[in-house]
Each structure stands twice: as structure tokens, then as C-alpha cells.
Design an enzyme around this catalytic site. Structure first.
Site, PDB file in Angstrom:
ATOM      1  N   ALA A  67      74.417  25.775  65.794  1.00 17.77           N
ATOM      2  CA  ALA A  67      75.222  24.831  65.032  1.00 17.77           C
ATOM      3  C   ALA A  67      76.311  25.635  64.331  1.00 17.77           C
ATOM      4  CB  ALA A  67      74.350  24.111  64.024  1.00 17.77           C
ATOM      5  N   GLY A 112      70.704  25.883  67.226  1.00 15.41           N
ATOM      6  CA  GLY A 112      70.988  24.580  67.814  1.00 15.41           C
ATOM      7  C   GLY A 112      71.241  24.649  69.321  1.00 15.41           C
ATOM      8  N   GLU A 115      67.887  24.673  70.866  1.00 14.78           N
ATOM      9  CA  GLU A 115      67.329  23.337  70.668  1.00 14.78           C
ATOM     10  C   GLU A 115      67.921  22.328  71.650  1.00 14.78           C
ATOM     11  OE1 GLU A 115      68.282  23.632  66.392  1.00 14.78           O
ATOM     12  OE2 GLU A 115      66.211  23.086  66.015  1.00 14.78           O
ATOM     13  N   GLU A 135      67.377  30.623  62.638  1.00 15.12           N
ATOM     14  CA  GLU A 135      67.752  29.915  61.407  1.00 15.12           C
ATOM     15  C   GLU A 135      67.266  30.613  60.144  1.00 15.12           C
ATOM     16  OE1 GLU A 135      66.773  28.437  64.171  1.00 15.12           O
ATOM     17  OE2 GLU A 135      67.970  26.638  64.523  1.00 15.12           O
TER      18      GLU A 135
HETATM   19  N1  CO8 Z   1      78.820  28.936  64.244  1.00 11.10           N
HETATM   20  C1  CO8 Z   1      80.156  29.105  64.058  1.00 11.10           C
HETATM   21  N2  CO8 Z   1      80.840  30.109  64.616  1.00 11.10           N
HETATM   22  C2  CO8 Z   1      80.167  30.972  65.396  1.00 11.10           C
HETATM   23  C3  CO8 Z   1      78.782  30.844  65.640  1.00 11.10           C
HETATM   24  C4  CO8 Z   1      78.100  29.751  65.023  1.00 11.10           C
HETATM   25  N3  CO8 Z   1      76.796  29.506  65.215  1.00 11.10           N
HETATM   26  N4  CO8 Z   1      78.397  31.864  66.438  1.00 11.10           N
HETATM   27  C5  CO8 Z   1      79.495  32.591  66.692  1.00 11.10           C
HETATM   28  N5  CO8 Z   1      80.563  32.051  66.057  1.00 11.10           N
HETATM   29  C6  CO8 Z   1      81.960  32.532  66.062  1.00 11.10           C
HETATM   30  C7  CO8 Z   1      82.144  33.780  65.223  1.00 11.10           C
HETATM   31  O1  CO8 Z   1      82.257  33.436  63.869  1.00 11.10           O
HETATM   32  C8  CO8 Z   1      83.398  34.354  65.826  1.00 11.10           C
HETATM   33  O2  CO8 Z   1      84.486  33.616  65.351  1.00 11.10           O
HETATM   34  P1  CO8 Z   1      85.827  34.403  64.802  1.00 11.10           P
HETATM   35  O3  CO8 Z   1      86.315  35.140  66.021  1.00 11.10           O
HETATM   36  O4  CO8 Z   1      86.726  33.322  64.356  1.00 11.10           O
HETATM   37  O5  CO8 Z   1      85.338  35.315  63.749  1.00 11.10           O
HETATM   38  C9  CO8 Z   1      83.257  34.027  67.299  1.00 11.10           C
HETATM   39  O6  CO8 Z   1      82.321  32.934  67.386  1.00 11.10           O
HETATM   40  C10 CO8 Z   1      82.720  35.166  68.129  1.00 11.10           C
HETATM   41  O7  CO8 Z   1      81.496  35.571  67.529  1.00 11.10           O
HETATM   42  P2  CO8 Z   1      81.176  37.105  67.166  1.00 11.10           P
HETATM   43  O8  CO8 Z   1      82.433  37.827  66.896  1.00 11.10           O
HETATM   44  O9  CO8 Z   1      80.129  37.100  66.111  1.00 11.10           O
HETATM   45  O10 CO8 Z   1      80.582  37.583  68.573  1.00 11.10           O
HETATM   46  P3  CO8 Z   1      79.553  38.774  68.788  1.00 11.10           P
HETATM   47  O11 CO8 Z   1      79.489  38.966  70.263  1.00 11.10           O
HETATM   48  O12 CO8 Z   1      79.868  39.934  67.941  1.00 11.10           O
HETATM   49  O13 CO8 Z   1      78.124  38.174  68.288  1.00 11.10           O
HETATM   50  C11 CO8 Z   1      76.394  36.527  68.126  1.00 11.10           C
HETATM   51  C12 CO8 Z   1      77.542  37.111  68.953  1.00 11.10           C
HETATM   52  C13 CO8 Z   1      75.262  37.554  68.013  1.00 11.10           C
HETATM   53  C14 CO8 Z   1      75.878  35.276  68.828  1.00 11.10           C
HETATM   54  C15 CO8 Z   1      76.908  36.180  66.707  1.00 11.10           C
HETATM   55  O14 CO8 Z   1      78.106  35.427  66.832  1.00 11.10           O
HETATM   56  C16 CO8 Z   1      75.934  35.354  65.909  1.00 11.10           C
HETATM   57  O15 CO8 Z   1      74.978  35.902  65.383  1.00 11.10           O
HETATM   58  N6  CO8 Z   1      76.174  34.030  65.804  1.00 11.10           N
HETATM   59  C17 CO8 Z   1      75.339  33.165  65.031  1.00 11.10           C
HETATM   60  C18 CO8 Z   1      74.054  32.841  65.748  1.00 11.10           C
HETATM   61  C19 CO8 Z   1      73.179  31.966  64.899  1.00 11.10           C
HETATM   62  O16 CO8 Z   1      72.696  32.369  63.865  1.00 11.10           O
HETATM   63  N7  CO8 Z   1      72.940  30.708  65.370  1.00 11.10           N
HETATM   64  C20 CO8 Z   1      72.129  29.765  64.671  1.00 11.10           C
HETATM   65  C21 CO8 Z   1      72.941  28.974  63.721  1.00 11.10           C
HETATM   66  S1  CO8 Z   1      71.956  27.923  62.680  1.00 11.10           S
HETATM   67  C22 CO8 Z   1      71.616  26.585  63.648  1.00 11.10           C
HETATM   68  O17 CO8 Z   1      71.951  26.531  64.800  1.00 11.10           O
HETATM   69  C23 CO8 Z   1      70.884  25.482  62.987  1.00 11.10           C
HETATM   70  C24 CO8 Z   1      70.698  24.276  63.884  1.00 11.10           C
HETATM   71  C25 CO8 Z   1      70.215  23.073  63.143  1.00 11.10           C
HETATM   72  C26 CO8 Z   1      71.230  22.554  62.185  1.00 11.10           C
HETATM   73  C27 CO8 Z   1      70.694  21.402  61.409  1.00 11.10           C
HETATM   74  C28 CO8 Z   1      71.644  21.019  60.296  1.00 11.10           C
HETATM   75  C29 CO8 Z   1      71.034  20.048  59.347  1.00 11.10           C
END
Ligand code: CO8
Length: 262
Positions: A67, A112, A115, A135
Site C-alpha cells: 500500500a 498489500g 495480500e 507491515e
Molecule cells: N509506497 C509508496 N511508495 C513506495 C512503496 C510503497 N509501498 N514502495 C516503494 N515506493 C517508492 C519509493 O518511495 C521510491 O519512490 P521515490 O523514487 O519517489 O523515492 C520508489 O518507489 C522506488 O523505491 P526504492 O527507491 O525504495 O527502491 P529500492 O529498490 O531501493 O527498494 C523496496 C525497494 C525494498 C521494495 C523498498 O521500496 C521498500 O521497502 N518499499 C516498501 C515496502 C513495504 O514496506 N511495503 C508494505 C507497505 S504497508 C502495506 O502494504 C499495508 C497494507 C494494508 C494497508 C491497510 C490500510 C488501512
């Protein structure tokens, strides 16, 4: 219809959906979820014009990296509840559209993203796929069905371990624990195999496939006795369909069946 954050393509009854935010690793924001909802609701009421769905992520890096964290960082509890309902609603649509849905996972399927993949009927993945429910690392809990669906794939003890630690699951482990049904060398190979699988299913009666899906889903609620009752009632109901009569007659007459979805 054209969308801002997803792409759709239709071929011979197969609907291919691509999440299209590669610069954000296809993270799910409100727009993506609303667009998915529109497409899936259309499928629900199109009278089997769509016979199968394949969903994947744009590019090689991510299926869906979760998400949208930036969007969530600005939410009040009520807004988070609304966002959670929207995401859960979409996951439920994947789970209940009356046609098979294959998640084709390339790269990250985190939070997400994992999921959404688990709300599909089954998951194909490439060797570079990486799954997880991270998460807790953000002091969140899974909110698009992960607390409920992960255990259906991998068992409750493994799901606890994965959710409490938030650790990543590489493809070998994902296959071993039953999260992924088939693994492919490349995205192209995976998409071709998914198209082939959906083509095989599309040659059956759509009504019967929908009934299989419905009965399997309904059986999730309960123990074996109730599950078998649900199956018995589903089994009975297909005997009023033209397709069942056709399937049985065609076998006896040594010919190929011609199903009409009636
Ligand atoms: N949300 C928003 N932006 C994201 C996300 C995300 N989940 N993942 C990556 N991005 C963005 C980065 O911010 C970056 O954007 P920018 O270039 O503008 O800075 C771009 O995508 C590229 O990402 P990275 O530079 O971080 O790429 P890397 O190759 O270095 O890393 C990773 C890749 C390891 C996947 C890293 O991006 C990461 O850890 N992402 C987050 C993963 C995560 O924690 N996902 C779970 C999120 S929580 C969730 O999903 C909850 C679901 C239920 C919600 C219910 C709500 C009530």
C-alpha cells in the site's frame, strides 16, 4: 475505458490487468484501488464475457510493493479505515469474481502486494519474486486481508512467524511453503503459462468453473461437515444446467462437448 494507474487488455475472453505505477514500484494508492474496483465490478456483471483474469505489475522490479506508504502517512484513523475497506473490498472482488484469477508476480509482492496476490485464485511467480508482510516494520498490521489469507496458504504458525517478523520470503521458500503454485525463469514465460492455464479453463463451462470457485470459497468458513453440505448443494444445483447435461451426453456420445454457459 482508459485508466490512470492500471492498464487493461482483452483477448479472447482473457482480461489482463497491469498495475502501472512503476516509478513507485506499483504501490497501491486510492486511485489504483478504485480503478481495480471498477474493472472487477464490470467482470462480475458481464455474463461470462470475461472467462479469466491475469494480474501483474508493470516492469520487472515489482508486482506491487505494498500500500502507498506516503498516502498512509497522512491518514487519520477514519481515513485509514476507509482505505482499508477499499483495499479489502478489492481483494474480495478478486476472490469472488466468478472466473479464475491468476496473480503473476514479478519482483516485490510486499504488504498489500502480497495480500492482493493471495486474494487471487493462485499465484505464479518469477525467480526474482520476493514476498512478505513487512507491515510491523512500519508499526502497522496487515490491512488488506493478510492476517486472514496468509494462513490459508501457509498454515497459521508460519503466518504468525512471517507477520510478527515482517521478514522477506524468497522464491524457493515461497514455493516450498505453498504460497506460489509455479515458478518461471522470466516474466514472459510466466505470462505465457498463465495465458495457457486460463485458456484451458476457458474451454470448460464457465458456469461450472464459477460453481467450483463459489463452493471452494464458501467451504473456507467451516469444518468438513458443513463444507461437504455446501459441496452437496452445489453438486445438486449443476444438475439443472444445460452444460452439465451437455458434458455428460457428449462423453457418452463420444464427441466434444459444446458449452453455452447455461
Ligand atoms: N509506497 C509508496 N511508495 C513506495 C512503496 C510503497 N509501498 N514502495 C516503494 N515506493 C517508492 C519509493 O518511495 C521510491 O519512490 P521515490 O523514487 O519517489 O523515492 C520508489 O518507489 C522506488 O523505491 P526504492 O527507491 O525504495 O527502491 P529500492 O529498490 O531501493 O527498494 C523496496 C525497494 C525494498 C521494495 C523498498 O521500496 C521498500 O521497502 N518499499 C516498501 C515496502 C513495504 O514496506 N511495503 C508494505 C507497505 S504497508 C502495506 O502494504 C499495508 C497494507 C494494508 C494497508 C491497510 C490500510 C488501512
Amino acid at each position: 475505458m482508459s485508466y490512470e494507474t492500471i492498464k487493461t487488455e482483452r483477448n479472447n475472453g482473457l482480461l489482463e490487468i497491469t498495475i502501472n505505477r512503476p516509478d513507485k514500484l506499483n504501490a497501491l494508492n486510492e486511485t489504483v484501488l478504485k480503478e481495480l474496483k471498477v474493472v472487477l465490478e464490470e467482470v462480475k456483471s458481464d455474463g461470462f464475457e470475461t472467462k479469466g483474469i491475469l494480474i501483474t505489475g508493470e516492469g520487472d522490479k515489482a508486482f506491487i510493493a505494498g500500500a502507498d506508504i506516503k498516502a498512509m502517512s497522512e491518514m487519520t484513523p477514519d481515513q485509514a479505515e476507509g482505505f482499508g475497506s477499499l483495499g479489502q473490498g478489492v481483494s474480495r472482488l478478486f476472490e469472488t469474481v466468478p472466473v479464475p484469477v491468476i496473480a503473476c508476480v514479478n519482483g516485490f509482492a510486499l504488504g498489500g502486494g502480497c495480500e492482493m496476490a493471495m486474494s487471487c485464485d493462485f499465484i505464479y511467480a518469477t525467480k526474482n519474486a520476493l514476498f512478505g508482510q513487512p507491515e510491523v516494520n512500519l508499526a502497522l498490521i496487515p490491512g488488506f486481508g493478510g492476517t486472514q489469507r496468509l494462513r490459508r496458504f501457509v498454515g497459521i504458525a508460519r503466518s504468525r512467524e512471517l507477520i510478527y517478523t515482517g521478514r522477506n520470503v524468497k522464491i524457493d521458500e515461497a514455493e516450498k511453503i505453498g504460497l506460489v503454485s509455479r515458478v518461471f525463469e522470466s516474466k514472459d514465460e510466466m505470462l505465457s503459462a498463465a495465458r495457457e492455464t486460463l485458456g484451458i479453463v476457458a474451454s470448460k463451462s464457465p458456469l461450472i468453473i464459477a460453481k467450483c470457485k463459489e463452493v471452494i470459497n464458501q467451504g473456507e468458513c467451516c469444518g468438513i461437515e458443513s463444507g461437504l453440505e455446501i459441496e452437496k448443494s452445489g453438486f445438486k444445483s449443476v444438475f439443472s444446467t444445460a452444460d452439465t447435461k451437455e458434458g455428460l451426453s457428449a462423453f457418452l456420445e463420444k464427441r466434444k462437448p459444446e458449452f453455452t454457459g447455461k
